[in-house]
Design a protein around this motif. Structure first.
Motif, PDB file in Angstrom:
ATOM      1  N   ARG A   1       6.780  14.671   8.759  1.00 30.66           N
ATOM      2  CA  ARG A   1       6.328  16.051   8.600  1.00 30.66           C
ATOM      3  C   ARG A   1       6.069  16.371   7.135  1.00 30.66           C
ATOM      4  O   ARG A   1       5.042  16.969   6.784  1.00 30.66           O
ATOM      5  N   LEU A   2       6.966  15.965   6.223  1.00 26.94           N
ATOM      6  CA  LEU A   2       6.763  16.207   4.796  1.00 26.94           C
ATOM      7  C   LEU A   2       5.559  15.430   4.273  1.00 26.94           C
ATOM      8  O   LEU A   2       4.772  15.951   3.471  1.00 26.94           O
ATOM      9  N   ALA A   3       5.400  14.197   4.725  1.00 27.32           N
ATOM     10  CA  ALA A   3       4.258  13.389   4.281  1.00 27.32           C
ATOM     11  C   ALA A   3       2.948  13.996   4.748  1.00 27.32           C
ATOM     12  O   ALA A   3       1.957  14.027   3.999  1.00 27.32           O
ATOM     13  N   ALA A   4       2.923  14.484   5.983  1.00 28.07           N
ATOM     14  CA  ALA A   4       1.703  15.099   6.506  1.00 28.07           C
ATOM     15  C   ALA A   4       1.317  16.320   5.680  1.00 28.07           C
ATOM     16  O   ALA A   4       0.126  16.572   5.437  1.00 28.07           O
ATOM     17  N   GLU A   5       2.301  17.071   5.238  1.00 28.29           N
ATOM     18  CA  GLU A   5       2.011  18.217   4.375  1.00 28.29           C
ATOM     19  C   GLU A   5       1.450  17.763   3.034  1.00 28.29           C
ATOM     20  O   GLU A   5       0.466  18.337   2.528  1.00 28.29           O
ATOM     21  N   LYS A   6       2.050  16.709   2.449  1.00 30.63           N
ATOM     22  CA  LYS A   6       1.573  16.205   1.163  1.00 30.63           C
ATOM     23  C   LYS A   6       0.140  15.680   1.279  1.00 30.63           C
ATOM     24  O   LYS A   6      -0.747  16.057   0.492  1.00 30.63           O
ATOM     25  N   GLY A   7      -0.095  14.814   2.269  1.00 33.87           N
ATOM     26  CA  GLY A   7      -1.429  14.249   2.429  1.00 33.87           C
ATOM     27  C   GLY A   7      -2.449  15.287   2.853  1.00 33.87           C
ATOM     28  O   GLY A   7      -3.571  15.322   2.341  1.00 33.87           O
ATOM     29  N   GLY A   8      -2.062  16.152   3.793  1.00 33.06           N
ATOM     30  CA  GLY A   8      -2.993  17.163   4.274  1.00 33.06           C
ATOM     31  C   GLY A   8      -3.411  18.134   3.194  1.00 33.06           C
ATOM     32  O   GLY A   8      -4.595  18.477   3.060  1.00 33.06           O
ATOM     33  N   ASN A   9      -2.467  18.586   2.386  1.00 32.38           N
ATOM     34  CA  ASN A   9      -2.812  19.532   1.313  1.00 32.38           C
ATOM     35  C   ASN A   9      -3.651  18.876   0.217  1.00 32.38           C
ATOM     36  O   ASN A   9      -4.528  19.517  -0.373  1.00 32.38           O
ATOM     37  N   ALA A  10      -3.416  17.588  -0.047  1.00 28.65           N
ATOM     38  CA  ALA A  10      -4.252  16.881  -1.033  1.00 28.65           C
ATOM     39  C   ALA A  10      -5.688  16.779  -0.539  1.00 28.65           C
ATOM     40  O   ALA A  10      -6.649  16.948  -1.312  1.00 28.65           O
ATOM     41  N   ILE A  11      -5.863  16.510   0.743  1.00 35.21           N
ATOM     42  CA  ILE A  11      -7.209  16.437   1.319  1.00 35.21           C
ATOM     43  C   ILE A  11      -7.896  17.790   1.238  1.00 35.21           C
ATOM     44  O   ILE A  11      -9.059  17.902   0.820  1.00 35.21           O
ATOM     45  N   LEU A  12      -7.201  18.854   1.623  1.00 35.03           N
ATOM     46  CA  LEU A  12      -7.807  20.185   1.635  1.00 35.03           C
ATOM     47  C   LEU A  12      -8.149  20.672   0.237  1.00 35.03           C
ATOM     48  O   LEU A  12      -9.111  21.434   0.058  1.00 35.03           O
ATOM     49  N   ALA A  13      -7.398  20.220  -0.761  1.00 39.17           N
ATOM     50  CA  ALA A  13      -7.733  20.587  -2.136  1.00 39.17           C
ATOM     51  C   ALA A  13      -9.064  19.967  -2.550  1.00 39.17           C
ATOM     52  O   ALA A  13      -9.823  20.542  -3.345  1.00 39.17           O
ATOM     53  N   ALA A  14      -9.357  18.773  -2.012  1.00 37.64           N
ATOM     54  CA  ALA A  14     -10.613  18.097  -2.329  1.00 37.64           C
ATOM     55  C   ALA A  14     -11.749  18.542  -1.424  1.00 37.64           C
ATOM     56  O   ALA A  14     -12.904  18.640  -1.850  1.00 37.64           O
ATOM     57  N   ASN A  15     -11.425  18.787  -0.155  1.00 34.58           N
ATOM     58  CA  ASN A  15     -12.446  19.121   0.838  1.00 34.58           C
ATOM     59  C   ASN A  15     -11.855  20.129   1.819  1.00 34.58           C
ATOM     60  O   ASN A  15     -11.242  19.743   2.810  1.00 34.58           O
ATOM     61  N   PRO A  16     -12.020  21.416   1.557  1.00 35.20           N
ATOM     62  CA  PRO A  16     -11.387  22.440   2.400  1.00 35.20           C
ATOM     63  C   PRO A  16     -12.001  22.582   3.780  1.00 35.20           C
ATOM     64  O   PRO A  16     -11.504  23.370   4.595  1.00 35.20           O
TER      65      PRO A  16
ATOM     66  N   TYR B   1       0.865  -1.182   0.000  1.00 34.37           N
ATOM     67  CA  TYR B   1       0.000   0.000   0.000  1.00 34.37           C
ATOM     68  C   TYR B   1       0.905   1.238   0.000  1.00 34.37           C
ATOM     69  O   TYR B   1       1.195   1.807   1.053  1.00 34.37           O
ATOM     70  N   PRO B   2       1.366   1.646  -1.179  1.00 33.10           N
ATOM     71  CA  PRO B   2       2.352   2.731  -1.273  1.00 33.10           C
ATOM     72  C   PRO B   2       1.761   4.075  -0.881  1.00 33.10           C
ATOM     73  O   PRO B   2       0.548   4.226  -0.696  1.00 33.10           O
ATOM     74  N   GLU B   3       2.641   5.066  -0.789  1.00 34.87           N
ATOM     75  CA  GLU B   3       2.196   6.402  -0.401  1.00 34.87           C
ATOM     76  C   GLU B   3       1.124   6.936  -1.339  1.00 34.87           C
ATOM     77  O   GLU B   3       0.180   7.612  -0.895  1.00 34.87           O
ATOM     78  N   SER B   4       1.219   6.609  -2.605  1.00 29.78           N
ATOM     79  CA  SER B   4       0.212   7.088  -3.564  1.00 29.78           C
ATOM     80  C   SER B   4      -1.171   6.579  -3.204  1.00 29.78           C
ATOM     81  O   SER B   4      -2.175   7.288  -3.372  1.00 29.78           O
ATOM     82  N   ARG B   5      -1.252   5.344  -2.710  1.00 27.35           N
ATOM     83  CA  ARG B   5      -2.548   4.783  -2.293  1.00 27.35           C
ATOM     84  C   ARG B   5      -3.025   5.479  -1.016  1.00 27.35           C
ATOM     85  O   ARG B   5      -4.229   5.757  -0.864  1.00 27.35           O
ATOM     86  N   TRP B   6      -2.098   5.765  -0.111  1.00 32.92           N
ATOM     87  CA  TRP B   6      -2.448   6.492   1.121  1.00 32.92           C
ATOM     88  C   TRP B   6      -3.090   7.834   0.771  1.00 32.92           C
ATOM     89  O   TRP B   6      -4.137   8.200   1.310  1.00 32.92           O
ATOM     90  N   VAL B   7      -2.483   8.564  -0.159  1.00 34.49           N
ATOM     91  CA  VAL B   7      -3.018   9.864  -0.558  1.00 34.49           C
ATOM     92  C   VAL B   7      -4.349   9.704  -1.289  1.00 34.49           C
ATOM     93  O   VAL B   7      -5.328  10.408  -1.002  1.00 34.49           O
ATOM     94  N   SER B   8      -4.416   8.768  -2.231  1.00 37.92           N
ATOM     95  CA  SER B   8      -5.636   8.648  -3.048  1.00 37.92           C
ATOM     96  C   SER B   8      -6.830   8.202  -2.215  1.00 37.92           C
ATOM     97  O   SER B   8      -7.964   8.641  -2.472  1.00 37.92           O
TER      98      SER B   8
ATOM     99  N   TRP C   1      -7.292   8.928   0.973  1.00 33.60           N
ATOM    100  CA  TRP C   1      -7.713  10.106   1.729  1.00 33.60           C
ATOM    101  C   TRP C   1      -8.499  11.076   0.843  1.00 33.60           C
ATOM    102  O   TRP C   1      -9.522  11.628   1.262  1.00 33.60           O
ATOM    103  N   VAL C   2      -8.058  11.270  -0.379  1.00 31.51           N
ATOM    104  CA  VAL C   2      -8.780  12.163  -1.290  1.00 31.51           C
ATOM    105  C   VAL C   2     -10.159  11.588  -1.610  1.00 31.51           C
ATOM    106  O   VAL C   2     -11.158  12.320  -1.678  1.00 31.51           O
ATOM    107  N   MET C   3     -10.232  10.258  -1.783  1.00 29.75           N
ATOM    108  CA  MET C   3     -11.526   9.617  -2.017  1.00 29.75           C
ATOM    109  C   MET C   3     -12.468   9.885  -0.853  1.00 29.75           C
ATOM    110  O   MET C   3     -13.645  10.267  -1.049  1.00 29.75           O
ATOM    111  N   LEU C   4     -11.993   9.710   0.375  1.00 31.21           N
ATOM    112  CA  LEU C   4     -12.840   9.933   1.545  1.00 31.21           C
ATOM    113  C   LEU C   4     -13.217  11.404   1.684  1.00 31.21           C
ATOM    114  O   LEU C   4     -14.355  11.733   2.036  1.00 31.21           O
ATOM    115  N   ALA C   5     -12.272  12.295   1.397  1.00 34.46           N
ATOM    116  CA  ALA C   5     -12.561  13.723   1.479  1.00 34.46           C
ATOM    117  C   ALA C   5     -13.674  14.112   0.507  1.00 34.46           C
ATOM    118  O   ALA C   5     -14.572  14.899   0.855  1.00 34.46           O
ATOM    119  N   ASN C   6     -13.642  13.575  -0.686  1.00 32.21           N
ATOM    120  CA  ASN C   6     -14.708  13.832  -1.656  1.00 32.21           C
ATOM    121  C   ASN C   6     -16.004  13.147  -1.257  1.00 32.21           C
ATOM    122  O   ASN C   6     -17.097  13.712  -1.399  1.00 32.21           O
TER     123      ASN C   6
END
Length: 544
Positions: free
Chosen positions: A220-235, A173-180, A182-187
């Motif tokens: 810390r860098l991962a949290a920024e990547k994941g957090g900003n991806a979520i906020l882009a989908a669901n602010p 379950y790579p980082e890309s899946r972790w981000v995607s 979260w974005v799915m749930l945010a939407n």
């Protein structure tokens, strides 16, 4: 020498094999919480954001999460645990009735795989869960939580259901899946006011660094990547970022490096002082830490001669400073213990006091509702229904129940009704005494001395209706044999005058059916023994 957390702590996640919140504090004490759909905004209406060290609602009113964890979606059951015994709505109703206002809902990314089939559910008790996948069950939990006023935030507890991972990703379950995901749930939950945030990853530990600059390990860098991806989908969501385990020079997690400091998994936020999480919407950041006691692992500070007075300085250093310096809110997302050891009871007493009461305290979600947490147990006992009133008693005074919104909630329920009428008619009968006294009752009282510690006592009281008709609006009276003074109670409205105590029903347990029972609990101080009373009267009649 740096102290790390016992890896066997993961045993606490047991796996069963088949067989408008909250009422945070209003700016003006006593402001009413209105029903969803009311024209006037209610305290707690979202979306939420942060202001310094405080979470606030859309209007800027302070809100505070005082909640609990209900796990299972992150395990191979792919559903919250206990549904083999109870109906999910009944369990959520109980969470609300105990005074919690928020649910932390763990999941694993694997739950969203098509091959992951929910199991160990009694569909006779949960017919509307039949045929649903993990996301569908999550929807049901969130939908009913919203209907009864609970708020929910989601917790990516682990990538797969097999066990906790130190990092937010694995090879499967790579980082890309972790981000995607979260974005799915945010939407998926965009516009759903019940879901307030995302706890990005549970308990980074081991190789997880903070501020090292290594994209493979820098949480810390991962949290920024994941957090900003979520906020882009669901602010609208809050982004909840836990600490890691060890922090040392240059952001290293090497516990053997000089200057490295270690604590619980997810509990080390020292790095945020110089390397804060940078979100595109800075007022959506909430930091989170986990804290445990000796039933999980006996850290060195439990044996310090100054214990438990040494604890606040440790908490200040690891995570408390962020809220106290007004940098960001801090959520204590997990804390728990079996509470069988005196040292653990002292730890929890000190932790609850540190987190504080009222709207300005630390946010928290207790671990856990589930009794099958191997090294902590839960608020429910092994029958998945009975409340562990000893544990609940430590937490109860600090809860802000759904619908209770004074700036500093009282330690015990008020003994008189409010003088200002509610803005909407009450949905339950008033708790004020009727104009005619209730009928005397046939009853039996069981008094359990429970556990206690030096100078303190705890007792559980059960009333059984031995008659043939229901008992309504009950009031139990007794006289203490010793110098007990009640300082806390739950599932009752209680007053004490000298040695005489009067315990009346709460608004949700006012009727005892024929042959049925009702239970409540008390805690207090005593200089001698907690001798049980010898006589009880219920609604004016003697109980056996």
């Amino acid at each position: 020498m740096a102290i790390t957390r016992l890896s066997a702590k993961r045993r606490k996640r047991g796996v069963h094999t088949p067989i408008a919140l909250f009422a945070a504090a209003a700016v003006a004490a006593g402001a009413a919480v209105l029903a969803p759909g009311s024209a006037q905004a209610a305290v707690g209406d979202g979306p939420w954001h942060t202001s310094g060290g405080q979470i606030v609602d859309a209007a800027g009113n302070p809100v505070r999460m005082t909640g609990i964890n209900w796990f299972g979606l992150e395990t191979s059951n792919y559903a919250p645990h206990g549904l083999w015994t109870r109906n999910y709505k009944d369990m959520l109703d109980q969470i609300k009735s105990l005074g919690y206002n928020t649910l932390r809902l763990p999941y694993a990314n694997q739950v969203f795989d098509s091959a992951s089939k929910p199991n160990s559910i009694d569909y006779a008790k949960n017919p509307d869960l039949q045929g649903l996948n993990g996301l569908g069950i999550m929807d049901k939990i969130i939908d009913y939580s919203g209907k009864i006023g609970l708020k929910v935030f989601l917790d990516q507890h682990r990538p797969d259901s097999g066990g906790q991972s130190p990092l937010w990703y694995t090879s499967a379950y790579p980082e890309s899946r972790w981000v995607s995901d979260w974005v799915m749930l945010a939407n998926h939950y965009k516009g759903n006011s019940t879901v307030v945030g995302a706890d990005l990853h549970n308990e980074p530990n081991g190789a997880a660094t903070w501020g090292s600059g290594d994209a493979a390990t820098d949480w810390r860098l991962a949290a920024e990547k994941g957090g900003n991806a979520i906020l882009a989908a669901n602010p609208d969501w809050l982004i909840i970022v836990e600490g890691n385990e060890c922090y040392g020079p240059g952001g290293t997690s090497d516990k053997y490096a000089s200057g490295t400091s270690c604590t619980w998994w997810g509990g080390n936020l020292q790095g945020a002082a110089t390397a804060p999480v940078r979100l595109n919407k800075p007022n959506k950041l909430v930091y989170s830490a986990h804290e445990y006691a000796t039933s999980v692992f006996r850290q060195t500070w439990f044996d310090d001669p100054s214990f438990p007075n040494n604890l606040p300085a440790i908490w200040d250093k690891n995570w408390g400073y962020l809220k106290k310096n007004n940098t960001a809110p801090v959520l204590v997302g997990e804390f728990g213990s079996t509470l069988t050891a005196t040292v653990d009871q002292q730890w929890l007493t000190k932790l609850m006091s540190y987190m504080g009461k009222g709207s300005n305290g630390f946010d928290f979600t207790y671990w856990s509702l589930n009794p099958n947490s191997g090294d902590t147990g839960g608020i429910l006992k092994d029958d998945w229904t009975t409340v562990d009133t000893f544990k609940q008693g430590f937490i109860q005074p600090y809860l802000i129940p759904v619908g209770n919104n004074p700036t500093n909630p009282p330690t015990t329920p008020p003994t008189t009704p409010p003088t200002t009428p509610p803005t909407t008619p009450p949905t339950t009968p008033p708790t004020t005494p009727p104009t005619t006294p209730p009928a005397k009752a046939s009853c039996q009282v069981t008094w359990s001395a429970g556990s206690g510690w030096a100078g303190h006592f705890q007792s559980d009281i059960t009333i059984k209706n031995t008659g043939t008709t229901p008992i309504s609006s009950w009031k139990l009276v007794w006289t203490f044999a010793q110098d007990q003074v009640v300082t806390n109670s739950w599932n009752t409205t209680l007053t004490q005058s000298g040695k005489t105590v009067t315990a009346a029903n709460a608004d949700y347990n006012g009727t005892i059916p024929a042959g049925g029972t009702v239970s409540f609990g008390i805690q207090g101080t005593v200089s001698g023994s907690n001798t049980a009373p010898t006589a009880f009267t219920l609604n004016g009649g003697a109980c056996s």
